[in-house]
Design a protein around this motif. Structure first.
Motif, PDB file in Angstrom:
ATOM      1  N   ALA A 181       1.915   2.889 -11.944  1.00  0.00           N
ATOM      2  CA  ALA A 181       3.357   2.986 -11.685  1.00  0.00           C
ATOM      3  C   ALA A 181       3.616   3.698 -10.359  1.00  0.00           C
ATOM      4  N   TRP A 182       2.850   4.748 -10.086  1.00  0.00           N
ATOM      5  CA  TRP A 182       3.008   5.483  -8.827  1.00  0.00           C
ATOM      6  C   TRP A 182       2.647   4.600  -7.633  1.00  0.00           C
ATOM      7  N   LEU A 183       1.602   3.780  -7.793  1.00  0.00           N
ATOM      8  CA  LEU A 183       1.230   2.855  -6.715  1.00  0.00           C
ATOM      9  C   LEU A 183       2.341   1.851  -6.440  1.00  0.00           C
ATOM     10  N   ARG A 184       3.005   1.373  -7.517  1.00  0.00           N
ATOM     11  CA  ARG A 184       4.135   0.448  -7.317  1.00  0.00           C
ATOM     12  C   ARG A 184       5.219   1.108  -6.481  1.00  0.00           C
ATOM     13  N   GLU A 185       5.530   2.357  -6.804  1.00  0.00           N
ATOM     14  CA  GLU A 185       6.567   3.083  -6.052  1.00  0.00           C
ATOM     15  C   GLU A 185       6.170   3.235  -4.592  1.00  0.00           C
ATOM     16  N   ARG A 186       4.936   3.645  -4.351  1.00  0.00           N
ATOM     17  CA  ARG A 186       4.494   3.886  -2.982  1.00  0.00           C
ATOM     18  C   ARG A 186       4.470   2.592  -2.165  1.00  0.00           C
ATOM     19  N   HIS A 187       4.004   1.510  -2.796  1.00  0.00           N
ATOM     20  CA  HIS A 187       3.970   0.235  -2.094  1.00  0.00           C
ATOM     21  C   HIS A 187       5.378  -0.218  -1.740  1.00  0.00           C
ATOM     22  N   ALA A 188       6.316   0.008  -2.656  1.00  0.00           N
ATOM     23  CA  ALA A 188       7.715  -0.358  -2.388  1.00  0.00           C
ATOM     24  C   ALA A 188       8.285   0.441  -1.225  1.00  0.00           C
ATOM     25  N   GLN A 189       7.728   1.634  -1.004  1.00  0.00           N
ATOM     26  CA  GLN A 189       8.167   2.485   0.099  1.00  0.00           C
ATOM     27  C   GLN A 189       7.448   2.168   1.409  1.00  0.00           C
ATOM     28  N   GLY A 190       6.545   1.189   1.363  1.00  0.00           N
ATOM     29  CA  GLY A 190       5.879   0.750   2.585  1.00  0.00           C
ATOM     30  C   GLY A 190       4.448   1.181   2.762  1.00  0.00           C
ATOM     31  N   SER A 191       3.867   1.841   1.748  1.00  0.00           N
ATOM     32  CA  SER A 191       2.479   2.294   1.874  1.00  0.00           C
ATOM     33  C   SER A 191       1.504   1.130   1.747  1.00  0.00           C
ATOM     34  N   TYR A 192       0.430   1.180   2.538  1.00  0.00           N
ATOM     35  CA  TYR A 192      -0.712   0.310   2.329  1.00  0.00           C
ATOM     36  C   TYR A 192      -1.499   0.858   1.133  1.00  0.00           C
ATOM     37  N   ILE A 193      -2.073  -0.048   0.333  1.00  0.00           N
ATOM     38  CA  ILE A 193      -2.886   0.352  -0.815  1.00  0.00           C
ATOM     39  C   ILE A 193      -4.278  -0.235  -0.630  1.00  0.00           C
ATOM     40  N   ALA A 194      -5.297   0.627  -0.590  1.00  0.00           N
ATOM     41  CA  ALA A 194      -6.684   0.185  -0.448  1.00  0.00           C
ATOM     42  C   ALA A 194      -7.445   0.544  -1.718  1.00  0.00           C
ATOM     43  N   SER A 195      -7.964  -0.461  -2.407  1.00  0.00           N
ATOM     44  CA  SER A 195      -8.639  -0.256  -3.690  1.00  0.00           C
ATOM     45  C   SER A 195     -10.139  -0.427  -3.524  1.00  0.00           C
ATOM     46  N   MET A 196     -10.890   0.566  -3.935  1.00  0.00           N
ATOM     47  CA  MET A 196     -12.342   0.516  -3.821  1.00  0.00           C
ATOM     48  C   MET A 196     -12.952   0.071  -5.149  1.00  0.00           C
TER      49      MET A 196
END
Length: 325
Positions: free
Chosen positions: A98-113
């Motif tokens: 849920a936090w990742l959804r919020e951050r992505h909506a705010q423009g953050s890049y998400i890198a998953s290892m």
């Protein structure tokens, strides 16, 4: 660039420490290359769900700098891998998703290892996007998240603001990609040299083992599978196999594919390829002899099939995985 490295219970300590150390290396080398003591391409912080220490795979405890709720704007969020724990811990990671959804909506890049891609996919962020994960979990990933464009053979995927790496050590490929994309290609090259990490793009394919699905309800197909495994080194004709089990060839192909996800010919090819890989890893037999041992007569055609399916020539595969070579 502001970067948040996430820590979570049962995550891989290796992926967390690699992210922290690769980006710190990039900062140190950037200052050395430019002569500017203030040069810092990556401003890195760590965070866990509640700010408390987490216990990683193997029992190592890591202490984050803050809780996720305390993280200011991040340009990039790095999600760690979870090794073989991911399916067990995934439900408890819904707050992180849920936090990742919020951050992505705010423009953050998400890198998953590695298997961190499960957490990002659980957030719905990878729907319709290209992604990769550890090959061992690729089938489970595809079943859970059918809308994701899974590219299990790739070591790194980059689809806009969403990046993923494949299994384990390919995290270094992702981190070099991040340095190359968000700092400079030259800095990524310098990091690869200093850290003794190959910067060339690689595939996960040579490390993958074929899946022979027997967890289905078609008892007749299971009998065919067992028979093929016992006789894979022999000359096999599909019409004769179908007649042996009192099925028409067309009916056999349909039922076999419905049950296993492969046609009988594809299944037989996979059996023979896995046997050939084992012989290349454990013996010094020449490839022509191996070709005959696994049930092929034409070495040239089997060599082409091997390169196409494994991603390496037989000779290159042997050099990589045979300790005697």
């Amino acid at each position: 660039m502001k970067v948040t490295v996430v820590m979570a219970e049962r995550c891989s300590a290796t992926s967390v420490s690699a992210a922290l150390e690769f980006l710190e290396c990039a900062n140190v080398l950037q200052r050395f290359l430019t002569g500017d003591p203030a040069a810092t391409p990556f401003e890195v912080h760590s965070a866990s769900l509640d700010g408390a220490p987490v216990e990683c795979t193997g029992g190592l405890r890591l202490s984050p700098q803050r809780a996720l709720s305390e993280v200011p704007h991040s340009d990039l969020v790095i999600v760690p891998g979870f090794m073989f724990n991911i399916l067990a811990v995934l439900p408890a990671l819904e707050p992180l998703s849920a936090w990742l959804r919020e951050r992505h909506a705010q423009g953050s890049y998400i890198a998953s290892m590695c298997t961190g891609a499960f957490v990002t996919a659980q957030a719905g962020l990878l729907d319709g996007r290209r992604a990769t994960t550890h090959w061992i979990f690729s089938e489970q990933f595809a079943r859970r998240f059918p809308r994701v464009l899974l590219q299990a053979e790739r070591s790194v995927t980059d689809d806009g603001q969403l990046l993923c790496s494949a299994g384990s050590t390919t995290g270094s490929d992702l981190l070099l990609h991040i340095i190359r994309r968000f700092a400079s290609p030259q800095l990524a090259i310098e990091c690869s040299k200093k850290l003794l990490v190959d910067s060339a793009e690689r595939l996960q394919t040579p490390y993958m083992s074929a899946s022979f699905n027997k967890a289905h309800q078609d008892a007749e197909v299971l009998r065919v599978q067992i028979w093929l495994e016992k006789h894979s080194a022999e000359r096999i004709v599909l019409d004769e196999v179908a007649a042996r089990f009192a099925l028409s060839p067309r009916h056999l192909i349909r039922r076999f594919k419905d049950a296993t996800g492969q046609t009988p010919v594809q299944y037989l090819q996979s059996l023979r390829l896995e046997r050939a890989k084992h012989l290349l890893e454990a013996s010094q037999e020449n490839f022509e002899r191996i070709t005959q041992q696994v049930g092929y007569e034409d070495g040239s055609s089997f060599r082409r099939l091997f390169k196409e399916r494994v991603g390496l020539s037989p000779g290159a595969y042997r050099r990589r995985f045979n300790r005697l070579a």
